[in-house]
Design a protein around this motif. Structure first.
Motif, mmCIF file in Angstrom:
data_model
loop_
_atom_site.group_PDB
_atom_site.id
_atom_site.type_symbol
_atom_site.label_atom_id
_atom_site.label_comp_id
_atom_site.label_asym_id
_atom_site.label_seq_id
_atom_site.Cartn_x
_atom_site.Cartn_y
_atom_site.Cartn_z
ATOM 1 N N TYR A 121 2.321 -19.289 15.149
ATOM 2 C CA TYR A 121 2.036 -18.402 14.323
ATOM 3 C C TYR A 121 1.364 -18.749 13.040
ATOM 4 O O TYR A 121 0.289 -18.213 12.724
ATOM 5 C CB TYR A 121 3.371 -17.531 13.688
ATOM 6 N N VAL A 122 1.835 -19.780 12.539
ATOM 7 C CA VAL A 122 0.977 -20.615 11.448
ATOM 8 C C VAL A 122 -0.264 -20.905 11.735
ATOM 9 O O VAL A 122 -1.356 -20.619 11.058
ATOM 10 C CB VAL A 122 1.679 -21.793 11.061
ATOM 11 N N GLU A 123 -0.676 -21.533 12.909
ATOM 12 C CA GLU A 123 -1.859 -21.916 13.456
ATOM 13 C C GLU A 123 -2.738 -20.694 13.759
ATOM 14 O O GLU A 123 -4.068 -20.829 13.459
ATOM 15 C CB GLU A 123 -1.447 -22.730 14.946
ATOM 16 N N LYS A 124 -2.398 -19.787 14.407
ATOM 17 C CA LYS A 124 -3.126 -18.562 14.554
ATOM 18 C C LYS A 124 -3.480 -17.900 13.515
ATOM 19 O O LYS A 124 -4.627 -17.452 13.404
ATOM 20 C CB LYS A 124 -2.300 -17.580 15.692
ATOM 21 N N MET A 125 -2.591 -17.780 12.467
ATOM 22 C CA MET A 125 -2.988 -17.011 11.165
ATOM 23 C C MET A 125 -3.832 -17.597 10.488
ATOM 24 O O MET A 125 -4.797 -17.172 10.052
ATOM 25 C CB MET A 125 -1.726 -16.864 10.166
ATOM 26 N N GLU A 160 8.255 -25.726 4.404
ATOM 27 C CA GLU A 160 8.015 -26.757 5.261
ATOM 28 C C GLU A 160 7.168 -26.289 6.503
ATOM 29 O O GLU A 160 6.229 -27.031 7.038
ATOM 30 C CB GLU A 160 9.431 -27.104 5.927
ATOM 31 N N LEU A 161 7.100 -25.048 6.815
ATOM 32 C CA LEU A 161 6.427 -24.528 8.111
ATOM 33 C C LEU A 161 5.002 -24.250 7.684
ATOM 34 O O LEU A 161 4.145 -24.606 8.388
ATOM 35 C CB LEU A 161 7.101 -23.240 8.471
ATOM 36 N N PHE A 162 4.686 -23.698 6.703
ATOM 37 C CA PHE A 162 3.245 -23.384 6.195
ATOM 38 C C PHE A 162 2.553 -24.423 5.484
ATOM 39 O O PHE A 162 1.392 -24.234 5.349
ATOM 40 C CB PHE A 162 3.312 -21.847 5.500
ATOM 41 N N GLN A 163 2.962 -25.438 4.936
ATOM 42 C CA GLN A 163 2.383 -26.162 3.835
ATOM 43 C C GLN A 163 1.084 -26.873 4.388
ATOM 44 O O GLN A 163 0.359 -27.206 3.745
ATOM 45 C CB GLN A 163 3.302 -27.091 3.217
ATOM 46 N N SER A 164 1.258 -27.145 5.771
ATOM 47 C CA SER A 164 -0.091 -28.010 6.210
ATOM 48 C C SER A 164 -1.190 -27.155 6.442
ATOM 49 O O SER A 164 -2.239 -27.607 6.421
ATOM 50 C CB SER A 164 0.404 -28.411 7.593
ATOM 51 N N LYS A 165 -1.055 -26.068 6.536
ATOM 52 C CA LYS A 165 -2.194 -24.981 6.877
ATOM 53 C C LYS A 165 -2.586 -24.100 5.557
ATOM 54 O O LYS A 165 -3.581 -23.562 5.569
ATOM 55 C CB LYS A 165 -2.021 -24.151 8.015
ATOM 56 N N PHE A 166 -1.581 -23.969 4.712
ATOM 57 C CA PHE A 166 -1.727 -22.952 3.767
ATOM 58 C C PHE A 166 -1.392 -23.436 2.322
ATOM 59 O O PHE A 166 -0.440 -24.049 2.045
ATOM 60 C CB PHE A 166 -0.910 -21.701 4.088
ATOM 61 N N GLU A 167 -2.193 -22.730 1.374
ATOM 62 C CA GLU A 167 -1.796 -22.827 -0.227
ATOM 63 C C GLU A 167 -0.883 -21.596 -0.393
ATOM 64 O O GLU A 167 -1.153 -20.735 -0.127
ATOM 65 C CB GLU A 167 -3.012 -22.934 -0.818
ATOM 66 N N PHE A 168 0.104 -21.925 -1.294
ATOM 67 C CA PHE A 168 1.179 -20.778 -1.381
ATOM 68 C C PHE A 168 0.708 -20.251 -2.884
ATOM 69 O O PHE A 168 0.822 -20.975 -4.091
ATOM 70 C CB PHE A 168 2.567 -21.333 -1.684
ATOM 71 N N LYS A 169 -0.052 -18.974 -2.728
ATOM 72 C CA LYS A 169 -0.249 -18.294 -4.112
ATOM 73 C C LYS A 169 0.963 -17.671 -4.497
ATOM 74 O O LYS A 169 1.524 -17.676 -5.572
ATOM 75 C CB LYS A 169 -1.313 -17.321 -3.777
ATOM 76 N N THR A 170 1.857 -17.011 -3.791
ATOM 77 C CA THR A 170 3.252 -16.388 -4.248
ATOM 78 C C THR A 170 4.037 -16.682 -2.934
ATOM 79 O O THR A 170 3.902 -16.591 -1.725
ATOM 80 C CB THR A 170 2.915 -14.969 -4.177
ATOM 81 N N LEU A 171 5.244 -17.049 -3.298
ATOM 82 C CA LEU A 171 6.403 -17.257 -2.128
ATOM 83 C C LEU A 171 7.653 -17.150 -3.025
ATOM 84 O O LEU A 171 8.115 -18.166 -3.465
ATOM 85 C CB LEU A 171 6.364 -18.685 -1.476
ATOM 86 N N ASP A 172 7.915 -15.909 -3.212
ATOM 87 C CA ASP A 172 8.992 -15.436 -4.277
ATOM 88 C C ASP A 172 10.033 -14.392 -3.964
ATOM 89 O O ASP A 172 9.430 -13.759 -3.111
ATOM 90 C CB ASP A 172 8.459 -15.105 -5.851
ATOM 91 N N ILE A 173 11.044 -14.294 -4.177
ATOM 92 C CA ILE A 173 12.022 -13.170 -4.094
ATOM 93 C C ILE A 173 11.347 -12.000 -4.460
ATOM 94 O O ILE A 173 10.793 -11.834 -5.512
ATOM 95 C CB ILE A 173 13.446 -13.319 -4.716
#
Length: 194
Positions: A121-125, A160-173
């Motif tokens: 999923y991460v790779e395809k996105m 952990e899953l997304f960090q190699s392919k994505f920058e996190f602009k938002t990841l919050d409750i």
């Protein structure tokens, strides 16, 4: 259990769609309301009954792609949107989709996939998004006791899953989840790394 075409067709044929909100997700509505460019290419994978797509159309967006593996659902959507040129509906496996998108809206697709598919999923996105494109939506911040779907997770799992392919602009409750999901959803805005 195999979550294949037959599995999802049976869910839609028997109205076993407990995840269906019967309307667009409030957090995604609020996000859509902030978008000014109505011509961006938007993808909604595992689109379900496509309430977000309806909302996008109502608000003047012109380039929406829906994809779902269930032909029962896709046939229904093709009838529903048959006179709308702003929308393309694809009946196929998400993981073989080609194209480039400015925005991908995540709404209960990720949690419907077996966790073994999450790296794919991460790779395809990452592959489907243009540079500076965005993956935006909701992920469950909760581990479900029953066998899925849905399959849950935690903020730490997703980092952990997304960090190699994505920058996190938002990841919050998520502050504006529907009451039954309050505190159990994370709002995400991820941008693909080069």
């Amino acid at each position: 259990m195999c979550f294949n075409v037959s599995f999802w067709n049976e869910k839609y044929e028997n109205n076993q769609t407990g995840w269906d909100l019967k309307s667009p997700s409030i957090p995604l509505k609020k996000y859509i309301d902030q978008l000014t460019n109505k011509n961006i290419h938007i993808l909604i994978p595992g689109c379900g009954n496509a309430y977000e797509a309806e909302y996008l159309i109502e608000n003047g967006f012109t380039n929406i792609t829906l994809i779902d593996i269930s032909d029962v659902l896709v046939n229904k959507l093709q009838k529903k949107f048959r006179n709308n040129s702003a929308i393309q509906i694809i009946n196929q496996d998400f993981f073989i989709l080609n194209g480039k998108f400015d925005l991908i809206l995540e709404q209960t697709f990720f949690c419907a996939l077996h966790p073994d598919l999450r790296p794919d999923y991460v790779e395809k996105m990452h592959q489907l998004l243009v540079p500076q494109g965005k993956l935006v939506g909701l992920l469950f911040n909760h581990n479900f006791m029953s066998p899925g779907p849905p399959f849950g997770g935690s903020k730490e799992d997703y980092m952990e899953l997304f960090q190699s392919k994505f920058e996190f602009k938002t990841l919050d409750i998520c502050y504006n989840s529907i009451p039954p999901r309050a505190g159990n959803e994370l709002f995400i805005q991820f941008i693909p790394k080069k």
